[in-house]
Design an enzyme around this catalytic site. Structure first.
Site, PDB file in Angstrom:
ATOM      1  CG  ASP A 259      98.348  68.289  49.823  1.00  0.00           C
ATOM      2  OD1 ASP A 259      98.455  69.464  49.439  1.00  0.00           O
ATOM      3  OD2 ASP A 259      97.353  67.580  49.566  1.00  0.00           O
TER       4      ASP A 259
ATOM      5  CG  ASP B  93      92.598  71.965  50.574  1.00  0.00           C
ATOM      6  OD1 ASP B  93      91.451  72.316  50.316  1.00  0.00           O
ATOM      7  OD2 ASP B  93      93.415  72.690  51.184  1.00  0.00           O
TER       8      ASP B  93
ATOM      9  CG  ASP C  96      95.404  64.373  48.223  1.00  0.00           C
ATOM     10  OD1 ASP C  96      96.061  65.373  48.561  1.00  0.00           O
ATOM     11  OD2 ASP C  96      94.405  64.443  47.478  1.00  0.00           O
TER      12      ASP C  96
END
Length: 445
Positions: free
Chosen positions: A181, A183, A409
């Site tokens: 991922d 960001d 996240d």
């Protein structure tokens, strides 16, 4: 003390790596073919402690088990042990207020992705003159020796490739794929704007928001001015090559994009959904030209973003990068270290799947200095299709024999990893990235 491969390690170094690694079950699972991994393979203790009672194999976040790893003040430097890697560093000078580890002498250590000598640096800053030194393009990882002759599909033996021109591994030869991922995993951006990062880690909220807005302005300025985002915003694609079949290969060196008549008409969004586009042939060819040009710009400037920005934007960008690293406690530095470890392996690859639109995502990757970590062919946008669809495309590309590890996240990538029985490494704070680097160095992943 912990003994591994003829070397002795302090238990404190690998403490959080050995949590729930009872009987080395998880290590064995990671080195098995994905088709053979079943729920029965997971020890009862791991099932009980697994978040959300996941039936797939998840790598536990070390911070869930060790309160001592919560961020508090400067981080203790990690002493590297010889693992057969050669990763020279490049350096960024920081402001005087930054807490440095012993031996750093006022430098933030980054890992390069190539094999350049230690005397060379990827980014060189001079406080006196603000100089920018573009790096050489990193070579593709390969062996020094010549590659043995291969037998082609027609049964004939092919000649040896020159040792000076190593070829990258074929997609079918990749053994392990790390799906990242973007960001709040590799970079800190959105949480600066929302105030989440400053409130969670006790940072100056006004400073965090200010840096976030500054970076946002640079991201969209680059996307609009150099990457055709004004033309392509309503014609977003999942992958840079999704409309390549409409490109007739015309030379674009003298092509005038500003006067070719390409416009996104009212309701163009309905013409530009994913890769199934239904515009006219001429219009589609002009769309393909733009994506081809974006690809050329990315490949040309991925190691020389300062040259792409020009002055004075280059100086602003350098200052912004320095201030963001100070505010985030070298978050990006630690992520770059993990990415470099993966890139140093001949049959492993980094893939990026982000919910950001493709063009702004490419702008982010360039401005955060990630161009060497992610070839543009390994970047996917899940804005319109979702991450599960992107994961499926990645799986089809690299094949069923490869092992896939998801790093992120968010709940979406965690859920998709669980559904597809892919190991998942959660990143919720900087020590999670540090632990990931340790796991990679010790070949747990």
């Amino acid at each position: 003390m912990f003994f591994w491969g003829g070397q002795i390690f302090e238990l404190s170094i690998v403490h959080f790596l050995t949590v729930n690694f009872s009987n080395c079950a998880l290590y064995r699972l990671l080195h098995r073919s994905p088709q053979t991994v079943t729920k029965a393979d997971v020890p009862d203790k791991e099932k009980k402690n697994s978040p959300r009672n996941a039936s797939s194999i998840f790598l536990p976040s070390p911070t869930q088990y060790s309160p001592a790893l919560q961020p508090a003040g400067p981080y203790t430097p990690y002493t590297h042990h010889t693992q057969g890697y050669s990763m020279p560093s490049y350096n960024i000078k920081t402001e005087d207020g930054l807490s440095h580890s012993p031996g750093q002498t006022g430098l933030l250590g980054y890992s390069n992705f190539g094999s350049t000598p230690p005397s060379q640096s990827l980014y060189g800053y001079s406080h006196a003159h603000g100089e920018y030194h573009p790096p050489p393009s990193p070579p593709t990882p390969g062996k020094e020796e010549g590659v043995p002759a291969r037998r082609g599909s027609d049964g004939k033996l092919r000649g040896r490739k020159r040792a000076s021109d190593p070829a990258p591994p074929l997609d079918s030869d990749i053994e392990r794929v790390f799906i990242w991922d973007l960001d709040e995993t590799i970079i800190i951006f959105h949480s600066l704007l929302t105030g989440t990062f400053s409130s969670r880690f006790g940072k100056d909220s006004s400073k965090a928001v200010s840096l976030g807005l500054w970076m946002e302005e640079m991201i969209f300025n680059l996307a609009d001015s150099r990457l055709f985002f004004n033309d392509l915003e309503e014609c977003d694609q999942v992958h840079i090559d999704d409309v390549a079949s409409d490109d007739n290969g015309q030379d674009l060196s003298t092509y005038n994009f500003g006067s070719d008549g390409f416009q996104s008409p009212a309701g163009a969004g309905s013409l530009c959904l994913g890769s199934g586009v239904h515009g006219g042939v001429d219009w589609m060819r002009k769309l393909a030209f733009r994506y081809r040009r974006v690809k050329e710009i990315y490949n040309t400037y991925k190691n020389n973003v300062g040259g792409l920005l020009g002055s004075p934007k280059r100086e602003e960008w350098l200052q912004l990068r320095r201030e963001m690293e100070v505010l985030t406690d070298l978050w990006l530095t630690q992520a770059l270290k993990a990415l470099a470890l993966i890139n140093s392996r001949p049959n492993c690859v980094n893939v990026l799947v982000t919910t950001t639109q493709l063009i702004p995502a490419l702008s982010k990757v360039l401005l955060y200095g990630l161009g060497s970590a992610f070839p543009i062919e390994n970047i996917y946008s899940a804005t319109k299709t979702g991450k599960e669809s992107c994961f499926e495309r990645v799986s089809q590309r690299f094949g069923r024999r490869a092992v896939y590890v998801v790093i992120g996240d968010g709940a979406e990538e965690e859920a998709v990893a669980k559904k597809k029985n892919m190991p998942f490494w959660r990143v919720s704070c900087r020590p999670d990235l540090e632990a990931l680097s340790h796991a990679l160095e010790l070949d747990y992943l």
